[in-house]
Design a protein around this motif. Structure first.
Motif, short mmCIF file in Angstrom:
data_model
loop_
_atom_site.label_atom_id
_atom_site.label_comp_id
_atom_site.label_asym_id
_atom_site.label_seq_id
_atom_site.Cartn_x
_atom_site.Cartn_y
_atom_site.Cartn_z
N HIS A 26 0.15 6.16 7.07
CA HIS A 26 0.14 4.70 6.93
C HIS A 26 -0.28 3.99 8.21
O HIS A 26 -0.63 2.82 8.19
CB HIS A 26 1.55 4.22 6.54
N ARG A 27 -0.17 4.70 9.34
CA ARG A 27 -0.34 4.04 10.64
C ARG A 27 -1.70 3.36 10.77
O ARG A 27 -1.79 2.21 11.21
CB ARG A 27 -0.15 5.05 11.76
N GLY A 28 -2.79 4.07 10.39
CA GLY A 28 -4.12 3.50 10.52
C GLY A 28 -4.29 2.20 9.76
O GLY A 28 -4.64 1.16 10.34
N PRO A 29 -4.02 2.19 8.45
CA PRO A 29 -4.14 0.95 7.69
C PRO A 29 -3.23 -0.17 8.21
O PRO A 29 -3.63 -1.33 8.24
CB PRO A 29 -3.74 1.37 6.27
N VAL A 30 -2.03 0.18 8.65
CA VAL A 30 -1.09 -0.85 9.11
C VAL A 30 -1.54 -1.46 10.43
O VAL A 30 -1.57 -2.68 10.61
CB VAL A 30 0.33 -0.27 9.23
N VAL A 31 -1.91 -0.59 11.38
CA VAL A 31 -2.32 -1.08 12.70
C VAL A 31 -3.60 -1.91 12.60
O VAL A 31 -3.78 -2.91 13.30
CB VAL A 31 -2.52 0.10 13.66
N ALA A 32 -4.50 -1.50 11.72
CA ALA A 32 -5.82 -2.15 11.64
C ALA A 32 -5.88 -3.29 10.63
O ALA A 32 -6.93 -3.91 10.49
CB ALA A 32 -6.88 -1.11 11.31
N ARG A 33 -4.78 -3.59 9.95
CA ARG A 33 -4.89 -4.50 8.81
C ARG A 33 -5.38 -5.89 9.20
O ARG A 33 -6.01 -6.57 8.38
CB ARG A 33 -3.55 -4.60 8.08
N ALA A 64 -10.72 -0.23 -0.27
CA ALA A 64 -10.18 0.23 1.01
C ALA A 64 -9.19 1.37 0.80
O ALA A 64 -9.21 2.38 1.52
CB ALA A 64 -9.52 -0.93 1.75
N ALA A 65 -8.31 1.21 -0.20
CA ALA A 65 -7.32 2.26 -0.48
C ALA A 65 -8.01 3.56 -0.87
O ALA A 65 -7.59 4.65 -0.46
CB ALA A 65 -6.37 1.80 -1.59
N MET A 66 -9.10 3.45 -1.66
CA MET A 66 -9.83 4.64 -2.08
C MET A 66 -10.46 5.33 -0.86
O MET A 66 -10.42 6.56 -0.73
CB MET A 66 -10.92 4.27 -3.08
N LEU A 97 0.85 -1.18 0.00
CA LEU A 97 0.00 0.00 0.00
C LEU A 97 0.89 1.23 0.00
O LEU A 97 1.56 1.53 0.98
CB LEU A 97 -0.91 -0.01 1.24
N TRP A 98 0.90 1.94 -1.12
CA TRP A 98 1.69 3.17 -1.25
C TRP A 98 0.85 4.35 -0.79
O TRP A 98 -0.37 4.35 -0.95
CB TRP A 98 2.10 3.38 -2.71
N VAL A 99 1.50 5.37 -0.25
CA VAL A 99 0.77 6.58 0.12
C VAL A 99 1.51 7.79 -0.43
O VAL A 99 2.74 7.88 -0.38
CB VAL A 99 0.60 6.71 1.65
N PHE A 100 0.73 8.72 -1.00
CA PHE A 100 1.26 9.98 -1.53
C PHE A 100 0.59 11.10 -0.74
O PHE A 100 -0.60 11.39 -0.92
CB PHE A 100 0.95 10.10 -3.02
N ALA A 101 1.36 11.70 0.17
CA ALA A 101 0.81 12.71 1.08
C ALA A 101 1.25 14.09 0.63
O ALA A 101 2.43 14.43 0.68
CB ALA A 101 1.29 12.44 2.50
N ALA A 102 0.29 14.87 0.18
CA ALA A 102 0.56 16.24 -0.26
C ALA A 102 -0.12 17.23 0.68
O ALA A 102 -0.74 16.83 1.67
CB ALA A 102 0.07 16.45 -1.69
N LYS A 103 0.02 18.50 0.38
CA LYS A 103 -0.52 19.53 1.27
C LYS A 103 -2.03 19.46 1.36
O LYS A 103 -2.62 19.67 2.44
CB LYS A 103 -0.08 20.92 0.78
#
Length: 220
Positions: free
Chosen positions: A173-180, A195-197, A1-7
């Motif tokens: 990423h913390r939420g998806p990782v902790v809850a996976r 889920a990613a959406m 699961l990749w994440v792209f975090a912008a402003k």
């Protein structure tokens, strides 16, 4: 699961690979700017990076972790590791102070010089220590990585708007990782992409300070 975090948005992309093709494809051929990342090799292999259109800004939190590893694993190197951790902490502090006065030219100039002085002092130190013949293996490994990534680690010096680390993405990423473990039971690719959406929508709405519960109620 990749994440792209912008402003203004958070986007999660589910992909079966950890290939550089994923960020390349998501950002697009004409992407340019600064990408705040960890030291994963796939980022360095991106076509946009090789072409010079995207500059990688590496994460100081990972550098700090390198010295913590030495601190906890080599008791005889405790003082050495602590001194580097103190130097990194001072760099964070001075950069925070610089960012706090971005709107004041005079104060910013003085604070900016302190950041640059600290960066140069750390550069001279790792060069001096790497030249020592009796340097221990964990010290040499840590300092060689620091030198290898130095240009990316110092992108923030000329660009105060760029964070010193990629902790924002890590927190996303913390939420998806902790809850996976709660998400097991479906091997369908469509459900993973759904889920990613939803992670993307919910975290973006949090940036916009919208009530996710009310939004979902209205939508459903």
């Amino acid at each position: 699961l990749w994440v792209f975090a912008a402003k203004e948005s958070i986007v999660f992309v589910l992909d079966p690979t950890r290939s550089h093709d994923v960020p390349e494809g998501h950002l697009g051929d004409d992407a340019e700017g600064i990408l705040n990342v960890d030291r994963y090799s796939a980022y360095k292999a991106m076509a946009q990076v090789k072409a010079g259109n995207i500059v990688l800004s590496f994460c100081w939190a990972l550098v700090r972790r390198d010295f913590l590893t030495v601190l906890t694993g080599w008791s005889e190197l405790t003082d050495w590791a602590w001194s580097w951790l103190d130097a990194i902490g001072l760099l964070y502090q001075r950069n925070d102070e610089r960012c706090a006065v971005l709107g004041d030219a005079d104060q910013f100039s003085a604070a900016d010089q302190l950041v640059r002085d600290q960066v140069e002092e750390m550069r001279q130190r790792y060069e001096t220590e790497l030249a020592l013949p009796d340097l221990r293996l964990p010290q040499r490994k840590t300092l060689k990585s620091l030198r290898e990534h130095w240009s990316g680690l110092t992108v923030f010096v000329e660009h105060p708007e760029v964070p010193m680390d990629n902790n924002k993405a890590e927190r996303c990423h913390r939420g998806p990782v902790v809850a996976r473990k709660n998400f097991y039971g479906s091997g369908a690719l469509w459900s993973g992409r759904l889920a990613a959406m939803l992670f993307s929508l919910f975290q973006t709405m949090q940036i916009w300070q919208l009530d996710v519960g009310k939004w979902l109620t209205a939508y459903l």
